[in-house]
Scaffold this motif. Structure first.
Motif, mmCIF file in Angstrom:
data_model
loop_
_atom_site.group_PDB
_atom_site.id
_atom_site.type_symbol
_atom_site.label_atom_id
_atom_site.label_comp_id
_atom_site.label_asym_id
_atom_site.label_seq_id
_atom_site.Cartn_x
_atom_site.Cartn_y
_atom_site.Cartn_z
ATOM 1 N N ARG A 116 0.852 -1.202 0.000
ATOM 2 C CA ARG A 116 0.000 0.000 0.000
ATOM 3 C C ARG A 116 0.879 1.239 0.000
ATOM 4 N N TRP A 117 0.383 2.296 -0.609
ATOM 5 C CA TRP A 117 1.142 3.555 -0.696
ATOM 6 C C TRP A 117 1.507 4.058 0.701
ATOM 7 N N THR A 118 2.791 4.381 0.904
ATOM 8 C CA THR A 118 3.166 5.131 2.092
ATOM 9 C C THR A 118 3.550 6.545 1.669
ATOM 10 N N SER B 3 -2.987 -5.175 -4.490
ATOM 11 C CA SER B 3 -2.323 -4.114 -3.728
ATOM 12 C C SER B 3 -2.065 -2.911 -4.642
ATOM 13 N N CYS B 4 -1.784 -1.771 -4.023
ATOM 14 C CA CYS B 4 -1.486 -0.563 -4.802
ATOM 15 C C CYS B 4 -0.279 -0.800 -5.719
ATOM 16 N N GLN B 5 0.737 -1.462 -5.159
ATOM 17 C CA GLN B 5 1.954 -1.714 -5.932
ATOM 18 C C GLN B 5 1.658 -2.592 -7.151
ATOM 19 N N MET B 29 -12.329 -2.309 -8.918
ATOM 20 C CA MET B 29 -12.736 -2.264 -7.512
ATOM 21 C C MET B 29 -11.718 -1.491 -6.688
ATOM 22 N N HIS B 30 -10.430 -1.784 -6.964
ATOM 23 C CA HIS B 30 -9.384 -1.085 -6.218
ATOM 24 C C HIS B 30 -9.444 0.425 -6.489
ATOM 25 N N ILE B 31 -9.548 0.783 -7.760
ATOM 26 C CA ILE B 31 -9.619 2.196 -8.137
ATOM 27 C C ILE B 31 -10.813 2.878 -7.471
ATOM 28 N N MET B 33 -12.012 2.272 -4.648
ATOM 29 C CA MET B 33 -11.853 2.420 -3.192
ATOM 30 C C MET B 33 -10.612 3.201 -2.785
ATOM 31 N N CYS B 34 -9.639 3.303 -3.684
ATOM 32 C CA CYS B 34 -8.335 3.859 -3.294
ATOM 33 C C CYS B 34 -8.072 5.182 -4.018
ATOM 34 N N GLN B 35 -8.089 6.233 -3.240
ATOM 35 C CA GLN B 35 -7.910 7.564 -3.812
ATOM 36 C C GLN B 35 -6.508 7.746 -4.406
ATOM 37 N N HIS B 36 -5.497 7.177 -3.737
ATOM 38 C CA HIS B 36 -4.122 7.330 -4.212
ATOM 39 C C HIS B 36 -3.937 6.697 -5.581
ATOM 40 N N CYS B 37 -4.499 5.523 -5.751
ATOM 41 C CA CYS B 37 -4.369 4.863 -7.046
ATOM 42 C C CYS B 37 -5.190 5.578 -8.119
ATOM 43 N N ARG B 38 -6.294 6.179 -7.707
ATOM 44 C CA ARG B 38 -7.048 7.019 -8.662
ATOM 45 C C ARG B 38 -6.170 8.169 -9.143
HETATM 46 ZN ZN ZN Z 1 -4.284 1.739 -4.173
#
Ligand code: ZN
Lengths: 207, 81
Positions: A116-118, B3-5, B29-31, B33-38
């Motif tokens: 996960r992003w840190t 995972s994000c990675q 689904m990940h996109i 829920m995850c603002q960083h990956c967006r």
């Molecule tokens: Zn992510």
């Protein structure tokens, strides 16, 4: 935009305006593509000249199964590959090199053990391509990052993302498998994103 | 769950429409829920669009003139009906 059919007919009839239009439209893109194969600007210029002469030679036999643009690029790639060999700068297209496979898209230290992003990406202020490129420095950074790409990645990026050539055409021109083409494109795009992110971070620090 | 990675390594396959149905679903689904990956995906698309907007160098006048001469020669050698 002049349709190929019309353009080819006019060229065959010796219409200089049609040839001028073609030169103005494609000389720059051909030069940019040639530079991904050969190191020297002079040699690139020669390769592009040969491509134009190849166009004139092949015009009567041109069957329009491909677009004129794709055909020009294909002629250029064939000539440039030969020149690259002579310049001892040719890269094999059938297999990827270590520079194309090794690096992850994002620095692994930016994630925790669970991936996960840190250190997540920060939203950019300019969120259209036009706004992004309006900044002279950003544009220069992007150009420099493209120039710094490993040769194969650079060729694929130029064809796909600058010239808008379809993936199957690119594979055909370069003798690449579909999967390897995607790996090269992925590495190239990720490298450019890293470069711009770095650049934005530096700018923010200065403010 | 992706995972994000992992997501950052699938971005190109996703944008190229080359993910299988299941991976595509997991990616979306990940996109969702995850603002960083967006943000990552948005910036990747922005980079691609910006690259597409880079103008090529114009042809130098001397080169254009020379090539036009060659065009005239070519026409002259092979007169069209
Ligand atoms: Zn992510």
């Amino acid at each position: 935009m002049i349709p190929d059919q019309v353009l080819v007919a006019r060229l065959r009839a010796g219409d200089e305006a049609a040839f001028t239009w073609l030169l103005d439209r494609y000389h720059g893109p051909l030069m940019r593509l040639a530079r991904t194969f050969v190191a020297s600007a002079a040699v690139a210029e020669e390769v592009v000249q040969e491509t134009w002469l190849g166009l004139l030679k092949g015009l009567d036999g041109f069957e329009q199964r491909a677009t004129l643009k794709t055909w020009l690029f294909r002629v250029l790639v064939n000539r440039a590959k030969t020149r690259g060999v002579r310049e001892a700068r040719s890269v094999p297209w059938s297999a990827l090199g270590p520079e194309d496979e090794g690096e992850p898209a994002v620095d692994p230290t930016r994630f925790n053990a669970r991936g996960r992003w840190t250190s997540p990406p920060q939203p950019w202020e300019d969120d259209t391509p036009e706004a992004l490129l309006l900044r002279r420095e950003t544009r220069a950074q992007l150009e420099a990052a493209i120039e710094a790409l490993p040769p194969r990645q650079r060729t694929v990026l130029v064809l796909r993302d600058i010239e808008g050539v379809a993936p199957d055409e690119v594979c055909g021109m370069l003798g690449l498998s579909d999967a390897n083409q995607r790996v090269l494109l992925h590495r190239a795009r990720a490298a450019l994103q890293r470069a711009l992110e770095r650049h934005r971070a530096e700018e923010d620090e200065r403010c | 769950m992706l995972s994000c990675q992992e997501l950052t390594e699938l971005v190109t396959a996703y944008l190229e429409g080359r993910l299988g149905l299941l991976d595509r679903l997991r990616f979306r689904m990940h996109i969702g829920m995850c603002q960083h990956c967006r943000t990552y995906l948005r910036e990747q698309k922005l980079v691609i669009a910006a690259v597409g907007h880079l103008p090529a160098e114009p042809i130098p006048d001397g080169v254009r003139d020379e090539l036009l001469d060659r065009f005239r020669d070519w026409k002259g050698e092979d007169p069209k009906p």
